[in-house]
Design an enzyme around this catalytic site. Structure first.
Site, PDB file in Angstrom:
ATOM      1  N   CYS B  28       0.805  -1.200   0.000  1.00 32.73           N
ATOM      2  CA  CYS B  28       0.000   0.000   0.000  1.00 32.73           C
ATOM      3  C   CYS B  28       0.839   1.251   0.000  1.00 32.73           C
ATOM      4  O   CYS B  28       2.041   1.228   0.179  1.00 32.73           O
ATOM      5  CB  CYS B  28      -0.871   0.054   1.239  1.00 32.73           C
ATOM      6  SG  CYS B  28      -1.525  -1.518   1.721  1.00 32.73           S
ATOM      7  N   ASN B 258       1.042  -0.100   5.974  1.00 30.00           N
ATOM      8  CA  ASN B 258       1.623  -0.540   4.716  1.00 30.00           C
ATOM      9  C   ASN B 258       2.615  -1.620   5.076  1.00 30.00           C
ATOM     10  O   ASN B 258       3.693  -1.334   5.573  1.00 30.00           O
ATOM     11  CB  ASN B 258       2.317   0.639   4.021  1.00 30.00           C
ATOM     12  CG  ASN B 258       3.243   0.199   2.903  1.00 30.00           C
ATOM     13  OD1 ASN B 258       3.205  -0.949   2.481  1.00 30.00           O
ATOM     14  ND2 ASN B 258       4.082   1.100   2.453  1.00 30.00           N
ATOM     15  N   GLY B 259       2.196  -2.849   4.878  1.00 28.49           N
ATOM     16  CA  GLY B 259       3.129  -3.905   5.244  1.00 28.49           C
ATOM     17  C   GLY B 259       2.412  -5.194   5.554  1.00 28.49           C
ATOM     18  O   GLY B 259       1.311  -5.435   5.068  1.00 28.49           O
ATOM     19  N   MET B 501      22.061 -29.338  -5.944  1.00 27.14           N
ATOM     20  CA  MET B 501      21.038 -29.995  -6.748  1.00 27.14           C
ATOM     21  C   MET B 501      19.718 -30.033  -5.972  1.00 27.14           C
ATOM     22  O   MET B 501      19.635 -29.603  -4.845  1.00 27.14           O
ATOM     23  CB  MET B 501      21.460 -31.406  -7.182  1.00 27.14           C
ATOM     24  CG  MET B 501      22.705 -31.452  -8.044  1.00 27.14           C
ATOM     25  SD  MET B 501      22.655 -30.450  -9.532  1.00 27.14           S
ATOM     26  CE  MET B 501      21.487 -31.346 -10.553  1.00 27.14           C
ATOM     27  N   GLU B 936      21.388 -16.086 -12.643  1.00 28.82           N
ATOM     28  CA  GLU B 936      21.900 -14.841 -12.095  1.00 28.82           C
ATOM     29  C   GLU B 936      23.407 -14.817 -12.229  1.00 28.82           C
ATOM     30  O   GLU B 936      24.112 -15.445 -11.465  1.00 28.82           O
ATOM     31  CB  GLU B 936      21.532 -14.694 -10.620  1.00 28.82           C
ATOM     32  CG  GLU B 936      22.166 -13.459 -10.027  1.00 28.82           C
ATOM     33  CD  GLU B 936      21.864 -13.273  -8.553  1.00 28.82           C
ATOM     34  OE1 GLU B 936      21.696 -14.268  -7.840  1.00 28.82           O
ATOM     35  OE2 GLU B 936      21.811 -12.115  -8.127  1.00 28.82           O
ATOM     36  N   LYS B 987      15.575 -23.346  -2.369  1.00 30.16           N
ATOM     37  CA  LYS B 987      15.870 -22.627  -1.130  1.00 30.16           C
ATOM     38  C   LYS B 987      15.098 -21.316  -1.101  1.00 30.16           C
ATOM     39  O   LYS B 987      15.694 -20.240  -1.062  1.00 30.16           O
ATOM     40  CB  LYS B 987      17.361 -22.371  -0.996  1.00 30.16           C
ATOM     41  CG  LYS B 987      17.953 -21.790  -2.274  1.00 30.16           C
ATOM     42  CD  LYS B 987      19.377 -21.348  -2.101  1.00 30.16           C
ATOM     43  CE  LYS B 987      19.947 -21.006  -3.457  1.00 30.16           C
ATOM     44  NZ  LYS B 987      21.326 -20.616  -3.435  1.00 30.16           N
TER      45      LYS B 987
END
Lengths: 482, 1539
Positions: B28, B258-259, B501, B936, B987
């Site tokens: 929000c 907000n949260g 893996m 990444e 993970k």
């Protein structure tokens, strides 16, 4: 002690510890040795502790190879010995004479030399005996069930050991004069000295297993009575009917099944070491001394024949292998990693003398006065029995005074116990016992008699599995009388 | 906020299928405006509404773009307005009581008119019961045409009730209390059909299911000049759902939030438990009528609001209540005033923190305040004008305020209150309020006198043990792996072991190895709507401190609360447990319950035993026990241990129900817990402390067996193991975004997979459980089975049953089972990738063009996966595919090529993989028309040029992960799809790690890092702390590459569907649902095994939620995780996937054999290693991958032909084609119990004919600033490179300025862009978020004014300067100029900021040069390169995780030493050879910003230099020296191929 995950990159595989072929061919003593402790630990460190250990999968016994490799690396031999025995009753046998499908499947073997799994296995059990860790451990209590095991080859011994461990009373019936089956009468002492079998059997006896030798069930032991007096019978009589071939001259003197020759040689060695063993009837001796020997068949049995021929002082020893020479990586293209290669790449016997010819097929035998004098063959191509193609105009003749047939076995003998108990066989002639249970209640089969000729390690595994089923069935049945 | 359903009829109130309203989230915008003089004026309301409009871009609309998620305003009760409207209430002006004695209930009556009368009557009655006087009702004028259609359809009736104070009311506080009582009575009686947004004599709320601009159009009152207030709080909501709800809009009665409260379940349960003890003299008997305080299914904001309201009404000041519920991180701060630290310590004995990212704005009409969570995970910026106007908002620039009038600019700080006190007419933002509160009572003395420490208890020795260790290990199900893989390495290293893996293990519910009950529980984790915390780098916010003892009446305040046993952490050694359990301390009264059951009673005995311990617990409490130890130490040949989770659940749930839970703490003494996950689960379900005695005892044995180094003492081993457990617990908490163990305790942030629902309801109530299954009987049988292994004699068993196949370790029965979890073992747990499966796949793709042989071998592989092995391990193995019609000829099925387009490979970074393997995948995917994913780690630009043979080595999908490694404008511009990796199946909730030995020079170059130095991606994306942040990042990436689609990768967990809906609403094109079985190059073992759920669950929930929200048509759904065969593809399609990601299987095709050593860099087949020697062994070829995916596509087609499906699209979402596979052998295996029917539901509100796949895209974003203002005029300069200068105004709604322009520059000129300063843009105003993101070389933007969060994100070579307007009266260096997280992932370029920056300045900067005049907490975090000159103060935790680059901090007063995190860095003087560089930077700062600070420093440079501290990572310094040796450049950065 943390493992160095890069050890496999730095440490090379070393040669198997063998006595010099020139020396050992002069005697019948064992040819394999044990590497020094530190070297074994280094070799153990080459094991990569794989996420998916194909060795463990390829081993019919499911030996916990990465686990004991690591224990050896950490110098914890006692724990290694325990882990080894958790899956394998007789690591001293497999450590010497198993063709080690584990090593073919070793992940390092993809593009490097595999870990020395077999050597480490043997070293562990060797150490275990030296240290006195391997002693009889009789079961704490008895169930009262009686089980007869017929045959004292690796399958029978394994089944007996397991069934006894859980408390059943086990008697092993052996046709020959001593235990071990083909381990004793097929395999030369050079590969497996027979006192090792005796040592293990002593332990089994110490744990309470009874052994009856010279006991031919279906012969001098009544099969029906045996069935009556036992709660279960395990048949582990091996696959002992030899494969034969049809060719002109097959009937000639001097053409023998390899196993007949090996039985004689092994008994001869036993006698020479002071152990009682029957001698062949006069005139039935098979000897290679001073002869040109040709062995048909490129498997282990054929090699064992060469080994004996060398020691007897044959003029020459030639092995004819119908299949082509192996590629340099030791595998035919249709059996890539992790499959086991179909043939041994090198064998100990040829190091001691004799030669192997690939792609050679026998087509006939020539004789002189009823005795074989030469072998006629031709060259062939193709890597399986279905794809063999003769090479035109490649016929040849080799002089031979002794021809040994070592092309395998077809199925167990159908007389004796099989007939005696009226057991059904499958279409290959093996005992019909898909789930170890034969056509007759409370009678089970294990080992080569059930699955056809196979490896010692398969036989032990089969004996163990069979024992598990027998045990379950016994527990499900009514309580034992006693 | 997790939003529930409360009001309006069409809302599903109970979960149907997998959707559960409790999963919903909000992000929000909040803002508030106040006048310090306290004079009510209408312009305050106008200003607040304007601010709300400017936050509109943070809100969201759903499938119906005219309907907002909610907007609202809270103001002071407007007495003037009421006076003018008395007639509408039906009373005369004289009947209106004086201010203070009049209140207004603002009501949403039912949308059903027949109920209005009765609801009004009911509320009036409640008012009378509360002793107050209902005066009259007013119909609130609203313009229904002013809201969206969906909102209109469910609009309630808007009415206000005027109430006068009763005769017995003595003051306004009392009046407020009675209005609260009246409201609660009415609410409890009326149920959800009546909702009362506010009922107060001080404030009133106007809100609704509206967009921000609709609010004032909707409520005529808001436009009325007579409506006046001295303060206003506004809120704009972005919800992940689009279900109609008026009630969920904010502000609530006291606050706008907000949260997200991550610990809601625990807070809720604890509050429920507290109710029995609640007592307040101020309320007297009335309090009971208000209970339960928090209705079931309340949103986190609503629940928080209720508790805050109660604490405040019961007599605590609003600020103090807020400090209790969101305490500052005080545990590891040594600069906090001691009395404040004591206050927080004391408070923690009264109430646990409500934890999670939050910006709270609150007001009771007298005080207006704001605060952030302890970690500052939400932004808040404020200013004060010379006229006393205070403006605070989620962003700077929400109001156009003349810079000349602004006398102060600031930001909210974590753990610090911002208070505007209208009665005292003052503003407190620097901790004054907190100190006032802390000095209000002698909290320090109370703590000192009350708190007990373990050291205060008499020493005890651990009890003697009779059963042999091995027997106990067997009985509790220990395996050799537990000892060898988990316990020994953890004890030795003090760290949880790492693996790699994916997890291809059989689910616990499908396992044949009697896994422990813990394995059925999967850790939940934060994604998108709330960030995980970085428990390592930001450990200062984390705390493991636990409290044991009874808890009193929350509403009272006195020394009694502090009397508790305080533990530094919740894991007790055996000696400590004895001390606690047998304490002879007046304040600790412990009882031990026996958590074992008699063997003789068989499986049925378990339930009886659970009932028994629950009863015994009640009795113990009656006997005044305040500490209950639940112990399974009584294990013996005759007694079987109860699974520890069950024992705890039975007692905890029973006591909660009974209302006595808070009178005691529960401590678990168990032999079963032996993993971090186990201990975390026990604490998560309410245990205050755990003594894993057998895990500790096992260490002795490990010593004996050479598993631990010989010179390692037993004490060291225990200490190491406990250290590893503590770290692991922090990580488990932090991945859920929870910072303190006291709020983690009981928060139940787990979900169950395959447990019987009744069992879950009974013992783990509130735990999501999508798949029903295993019940008490099976758990009992398995416990007995384990017991039998330990005591075969007791079970009259001759042979141990745990070995499946041939092994009968009869003579060695003492050996523990193998395990086979972390590495396959033949007699261990089943793995989907077993040796035969791997071999079959590799053989199939190596048929060398022999199609028949390939097909035969693929068939073997398929059999192995779909029938013999894999299918037995996974949920979809329980399903069968049903025909859609008669079989069709395969020629009628769409082509292989069409199917292959739907295939991608998963994000595997170059770095995790070696270059050969990475490029092999890319080439293969490009050949078949699918897409490979860069992962990444950047990409070598040489791969952008096709090979001579036409092969392309470029990854079409470019990933953007939290480390932003290699993310440059050029990288993004080269993508066909940009994927934001939020979570990774292996993970989730954690960052990535690339160990130093894999960072070779090539990898380092691509990632702008230092060779040999390990790289860590933070757990959160530091620019995604909420759903509106994600929306912003999507906008950023679209700006950086308007042609690419944007994808968001999520991991499956309960609630992922709701997050996916939010992703769709945030404007993404594509969402990936990754299963828990996804792979990883390096992760802690427990994460691989224990977090996340199978994709079947997550995908089904996603599909159901998207369909319900009419969002499915807007987004492509991809499924990823353990895809192997055509069957996997079809099940995925039927559950709702358009696309399919393959990762492990293609790797295996190239030669991977699941060594699970990626993290060690020793991959023996050269796939996942950077070692040149090993890479040379790589034997994979693109053909292998192509062959594999062709075989899969053919497999898909064959099955489609049989099922009568011509096009894969026709199978998408066809859950009706899936059903439970009949089990061939009803073998008594637990698989027969699994119930997947909730996965196969088509939500009942969905039109069965509606498309179930993507048919249209997302709504296009608003036109970009650059497109509107810059591109046309700059076109010539971009093309030709001749310099140009532009001047423009900018406001906070203009986001990501400069990125679009930079895209054009790079698209035309490549990564090198243009010459410096070619395109110079001068802007004036408040720039929106992500100002100057991705700026390319040649683009310079100077901003006069201020900027928000994410300035210079991924700066790629351009130049930025921000400075205040020259007319600003304040001192620039003392005021905030830019927001949080500036220069995140910047890789090159320069940035100059004249003023203060917020939190996490230059986080993960890898090459940019920057100057700033002060930074907040966590400055230069994770920096890996570049230079930062900081000319002013730094916040806490400076340089945490910094592994490269240099910071020079001007620190004349020596503050840095205490604020820096020196784990990786050294603080030194600036060396000779860096002085010129620093001088040049400061000089440029002066030139570009006119900085007074710079001018001052340069005046006497030698002295200034002596005051600078050089912050340099040790590893980096070493690498620089090494380069000295080889004569390379020293201080300049590694320049890179990827530029």
């Amino acid at each position: 002690m943390t493992r160095d995950p890069r050890a496999f990159m730095g440490i090379r595989r070393v040669a198997d510890p063998e006595r010099d072929p020139r020396e050992r061919v002069g005697d019948y003593g064992e040819i394999f040795g044990v590497l020094p402790n530190e070297e074994l630990r280094r070799q153990g460190a080459r094991c990569m502790d794989c996420g998916v250990p194909f060795c463990n999968s390829a081993c019919p016994l499911g030996n916990l190879i990465p686990d004991w490799n690591d224990l050896v690396r950490r110098d914890d031999w006692k724990a290694a010995c325990e882990q080894l025995h958790a899956t394998n009753n007789f690591p001293e046998f497999t450590g010497l004479i198993c063709p080690a499908p584990c090593e073919s499947a070793c992940v390092l073997a993809i593009d490097d030399d595999p870990v020395m799994i077999k050597q480490i296995e043997y070293a562990i059990v060797h150490r275990g005996f030296e240290e006195g860790w391997i002693v009889p451990r009789p079961p704490e209590r008895r169930t009262g069930y009686r089980v007869a095991v017929i045959g004292s080859g690796p399958a029978g011994l394994a089944a007996a050991a397991e069934l006894n461990q859980v408390g059943h009373e086990v008697t092993v019936y052996e046709r020959d004069e001593a235990p071990g089956g083909l381990m004793r009468f097929g395999v030369p002492d050079a590969k497996l000295e027979k006192w090792m079998i005796d040592r293990r059997v002593e332990i089994l006896e110490g744990e309470g297993i009874k052994f009856e030798y010279g006991a031919e069930v279906g012969g001098n032991v009544d099969a029906g009575e045996l069935a009556e007096s036992n709660d279960a019978i395990v048949i582990a009589i091996g696959s002992r009917v030899e494969r034969d071939f049809e060719a002109p001259g097959r009937e000639l003197d001097g053409v023998h099944f390899a196993m007949d020759y090996l039985y004689q040689r092994n008994r001869w060695v036993a006698r020479s070491q002071g152990h009682p063993a029957p001698e062949p009837p006069p005139g039935a001796e098979i000897t290679a001394a001073g002869k040109r020997v040709v062995v048909i068949g490129g498997g282990d049995t054929g090699m064992d024949c060469i080994s004996n021929a060398n020691r007897e002082g044959a003029l020459s020893a030639t092995l004819l292998d119908v299949y082509p020479e192996l590629p340099s990586n030791g595998r035919y293209p249709d059996s890539p990693w992790p499959l086991a290669p179909k043939r041994s790449f090198t064998t100990y016997a040829l190091d001691e003398g004799g030669e192997r010819r690939f792609g050679h097929q026998v087509i006939g035998l020539e004789g002189d006065e009823g005795r074989v004098s030469a072998l006629v063959g031709r060259r062939v191509t193709g890597s399986s029995s279905r794809t063999l193609e003769p090479v035109p105009e490649s016929e040849f003749t080799i002089p031979a005074e002794l021809v040994l047939i070592a092309i395998g076995f077809v199925h167990p003998a159908h007389d004796d116990v099989v007939a005696g108990l009226g057991l059904e066989t499958d279409k290959r002639g093996n005992l019909a016992a898909k789930t170890f249970e034969t056509s007759r209640p409370a009678v089970y089969a294990a080992g080569d008699a059930r699955v056809g000729q196979s490896l010692i390690v398969t036989a032990i595994a089969d004996g163990r599995r069979c024992a598990r089923l027998v045990d379950r069935r016994l527990r499900e049945a009514v309580p034992a009388a006693t | 906020m997790s939003e529930p359903a409360l009001a309006t009829p069409p809302l599903p109130t109970r979960a149907a299928g997998l959707y559960d309203p409790s999963y919903e989230h909000d992000g929000c915008g909040v803002a508030c405006v106040a006048r310090l003089d306290g004079e009510p004026r209408h312009d305050v309301i106008d200003l607040a509404l304007t601010a709300l409009d400017d936050l509109e871009h943070r809100g969201a609309a759903g499938a119906d773009p005219t309907t907002g998620d909610g907007a609202g305003i809270l103001i002071q009760l407007p007495h003037g307005f009421l006076r003018s409207r008395v007639g509408e209430f039906g009373i005369s002006r004289s009947q209106l009581p004086d201010p203070g004695s009049v209140g207004v209930a603002s009501c949403f009556l039912s949308s059903d008119p027949t109920l209005w009368e009765s609801q009004q009557r009911l509320l009036e009655q409640a008012v009378i019961v509360a002793g107050q006087q209902p005066l009259g009702w007013r119909e609130v004028p609203v313009d229904l045409a002013g809201c969206g259609k969906t909102a209109r359809d469910v609009a309630p009736e808007f009415r206000q009730l005027l109430v006068g104070a009763g005769p017995e009311v003595i003051d306004q506080d009392e009046f407020e209390r009675q209005l609260f009582v009246a409201r609660r009575i009415a609410e409890l009686e009326a149920g959800p059909a009546l909702s009362i947004p506010s009922f107060s004599s001080r404030t009133i709320v106007y809100k609704g299911m509206l967009t921000a601009p609709q609010l004032s159009r909707f409520y005529a009152d808001l436009r009325d000049p007579e409506l006046q207030s001295a303060l206003a709080v506004v809120h704009s909501r972005f919800s992940t759902n689009t279900f109609p709800s008026w009630e969920l809009a904010q502000p609530l009665r006291l606050l706008a939030h907000n949260g997200e409260i991550n610990t809601l379940a625990g807070n809720f349960n604890w509050m429920r438990a507290r109710e029995a003890a609640l007592h307040s003299n101020l309320f007297g008997q009335d309090l009971e009528r208000c209970l339960p305080l928090i209705p079931d299914g309340s949103s986190d904001s609503a629940a928080f609001d209720r508790v805050l309201e109660l604490l405040t009404l019961a007599g605590r000041p609003l600020a103090q209540s807020m400090m209790m519920m969101i305490p500052a991180a005080h545990e590891h701060r040594d600069d906090m005033p001691p009395e404040l630290e004591c206050f927080y310590r004391y408070s923690s004995s009264v109430i646990e923190p409500w934890d999670g990212p939050a910006a709270m704005v609150f007001s009771d009409g007298r005080v207006l305040g704001a605060c952030l969570d302890r970690n500052g995970l939400r932004p808040g910026r404020w200013l004060v004008t010379d006229e006393g106007l205070v403006v605070l908002g989620s962003e700077a620039g929400v109001l156009p305020v003349d810079p000349a009038k602004v006398i102060r600019r600031g930001r909210l700080h974590p753990g610090r209150l911002f208070i505007v006190d209208l009665e005292r007419k003052l503003l407190q933002a620097d901790g004054e309020t907190e100190l006032e509160v802390a000095r209000g009572k002698p909290y320090g003395r109370w703590c000192d006198e009350g708190e007990i420490r373990i050291g205060d208890l008499a020493e005890r020795t651990a009890p003697r043990v009779h059963e042999p260790l091995r027997t106990r290990q067997l009985a509790f199900g220990y395996t050799q792996e537990d000892l060898r893989v988990l316990i020994a390495p953890a004890a030795e290293a003090g760290l949880e072991p790492t693996g790699s893996m994916g997890n291809d293990l059989a689910l616990a519910a499908l396992s044949e190895c009697e896994p422990s009950l813990f394995s059925y529980f999967k850790q939940r984790f934060a994604q998108v709507t709330n960030p995980p915390i970085d428990s390592v780098r930001e450990s200062i916010v984390m705390s493991l401190e636990s409290r044991i003892g009874s808890e009193g009446n929350m509403l009272s305040e006195g020394p009694e609360h502090a009397i508790q046993l305080v533990l530094d952490h919740p894991v007790l050694t055996n000696e400590e447990l004895e001390r606690v359990a047998r304490a002879s301390h007046p304040a600790l009264r412990a009882t031990t319950l026996d958590a074992t059951w008699p063997l003789e009673s068989g499986p049925a005995g378990l339930e009886k035993a659970l009932d028994r311990i629950a009863r015994e617990a009640s009795a113990a409490i009656t006997g005044e026990a305040n500490l209950i130890v639940i112990s399974d130490r009584a294990l013996s040949a005759e007694r079987v241990p109860i699974p520890a989770m069950l024992a705890l659940g039975a007692v905890h749930q029973h006591l909660v129900k009974e209302g006595t839970r808070l009178q005691t703490s529960l401590v678990i003494e168990t032999g079963e817990a032996r993993e971090i996950h186990h201990i975390a689960a026990l604490i998560g379900y309410g245990a205050a402390a755990v003594n894993p005695y057998l895990m500790l005892d096992s260490l002795t044995d490990l010593h004996g067996r050479a598993e631990l180094p010989g010179d390692f003492s037993q004490e060291e081993a225990v200490a190491g193991l406990l250290k590893a457990v503590r770290k692991g617990l922090l990580k488990v908490m932090s991945k859920m975004g929870i910072a303190t163990i006291s709020s983690y305790c009981g928060a139940q942030v787990f979900e169950a997979v395959g447990l019987d629902r009744d069992l879950v309801d009974r013992y783990f109530g509130g735990t999501p459980s999508a798949v029903g299954g295993v019940g008490l009987d099976e758990l009992a049988s398995e416990a007995l089975e384990r017991h039998a292994r330990a005591y075969p004699e007791s079970h009259r068993r001759s042979l141990p049953e745990h070995v499946e196949d041939s092994s009968l370790p009869a003579a060695h029965a003492g050996l523990l089972p193998q395990g086979g979890v972390y590495a396959w073992r033949r007699d261990g747990e089943r793995h989907a990738w077993d040796p035969d499966t791997i071999a079959a796949l590799q053989l199939a793709v190596r048929a060398n063009g022999d199609g028949t042989r390939a097909a035969e071998r693929y068939e073997e592989f398929r059999q192995r996966v779909d029938v013999e092995n894999g299918a037995l391990a996974i949920l979809r193995g329980l399903l069968e595919l049903r025909p859609a019609g008669d079989p069709i000829p395969i020629e009628e099925v769409e082509s292989t090529k069409e199917i292959l387009k739907r295939f991608t490979t998963g994000g595997m970074s170059l770095g995790a993989l070696g270059p050969e393997a990475h490029e092999t995948l890319a080439v293969a995917m490009n050949r078949i028309g699918g897409m490979s994913n860069s992962g990444e780690g950047g990409e070598d630009i040489r791969r952008y040029t096709p090979d001579p043979n036409g092969d392309q080595r470029r990854s079409r999908i470019k990933q953007v992960a939290s480390g932003r490694f290699g993310v440059t404008m050029h990288y993004l511009s080269s993508a066909d799809q940009i994927q934001i990796k939020i979570s990774q199946g292996a993970k989730p909730g954690e960052g990535g790690q690339l160990p130093g030995h894999k960072v070779d020079p090539y990898i380092a170059q691509l990632r702008f890092a230092t060779p040999g130095v390990g790289l860590i991606s933070p757990p959160p994306h530091h620019d995604i702390y909420s759903i509106e942040d994600l929306k912003q990042l999507i906008y950023d990436l679209r700006s950086a590459n308007p042609k690419a689609t944007v994808s968001v990768k999520l991991a499956a967990e309960a609630g992922v569907g709701t997050v996916a809906a939010g992703v769709a609403k945030a404007g993404a094109d594509h969402v990936v649902i990754a299963g828990h079985d996804g792979g990883t190059g390096a992760s802690p073992l427990s994460s691989i095994q224990q977090a996340g759920v199978p994709w079947e669950i997550g995908l089904a929930e996603t599909q159901q939620t998207l369909l319900r929200n009419d969002l499915r048509s807007r987004i492509i759904v991809q499924v990823d995780g353990g895809m192997r065969t055509g069957r996997d593809v079809l099940v995925g399609a039927m559950l709702g996937a358009d696309e399919f990601g393959f990762s492990t299987a293609p790797l295996i095709a190239t030669g991977c054999i699941m060594m699970r050593v990626c993290h060690l860099n020793t991959c023996p087949v050269g796939v996942a290693t950077q070692d040149p020697e090993l890479r040379a062994r790589f034997a994979g070829r693109p053909e292998h991958v192509v062959e594999y995916l062709f075989l899969v596509a053919e497999d898909v087609r064959e099955q489609m032909a049989q099922l009568g499906i011509a096009r894969l699209e026709d199978a998408i979402g066809r859950v009706d084609l899936l059903g439970h596979k009949p089990l061939e052998e009803p073998d008594g295996h637990k698989r027969r119990l699994l119930d997947l029917s909730d996965l196969l539901v088509l939500p009942e509100t969905v039109d069965p004919r509606a498309p179930r796949h993507r048919t249209r895209g997302p709504e296009p974003p608003d036109p970009h600033f650059d497109v509107r203002e810059l591109l046309d005029e700059a076109a010539g300069a971009i093309a030709g490179g001749e310099p140009i200068r532009l001047e423009r105004r900018i406001t906070n709604v203009d986001r990501t300025a400069g990125a679009r322009l930079s895209h054009e520059v790079v698209a035309q000129h490549g990564p090198g862009g243009l010459d410096d300063d070619t395109i110079q843009v001068k802007l004036t105003g408040s720039a929106g978020q992500s100002f100057g993101a991705f700026l390319a070389p040649g683009v310079t933007i100077a901003l006069e004014g201020e900027a928000n969060d994410y300035v210079g994100k991924s700066l790629s070579g351009g130049v930025l300067a921000v400075h205040p307007a020259p007319e600003s009266p304040f001192v620039a260096a003392d005021n905030v100029i830019i927001g949080n997280v500036a220069l995140y992932g910047a890789s090159s370029g320069r940035a100059f900021f004249r003023g203060l920056a917020g939190e996490r300045f230059a986080v993960r900067n890898s090459g940019a040069l920057t100057v700033v005049e002060g930074v907040g907490d966590h400055g230069c975090e994770y920096m890996t390169g570049g230079r930062a000159a900081i000319l002013g103060p730094t916040g806490h935790n400076f340089a945490a995780g910094m592994s490269g680059g240099i910071a020079w901090v001007h620190d004349p007063d020596d503050h840095l030493a205490v604020r820096a995190n020196t784990e990786l860095v050294d603080l030194e003087r600036v060396p000779e050879d860096e002085r010129d560089e620093l001088h040049a930077l400061v000089t440029e700062h002066l030139a570009r910003t006119g900085s007074e600070v710079a001018a001052h420093l340069l005046e006497d440079w030698e002295i200034s230099l002596s005051q600078f501290v050089r912050v340099i990572p040790r590893e980096y310094a070493r690498a620089l020296e090494h380069r000295d040796d080889v004569g390379g450049p020293k201080t300049s950065e590694f320049r890179t191929l990827a530029a």
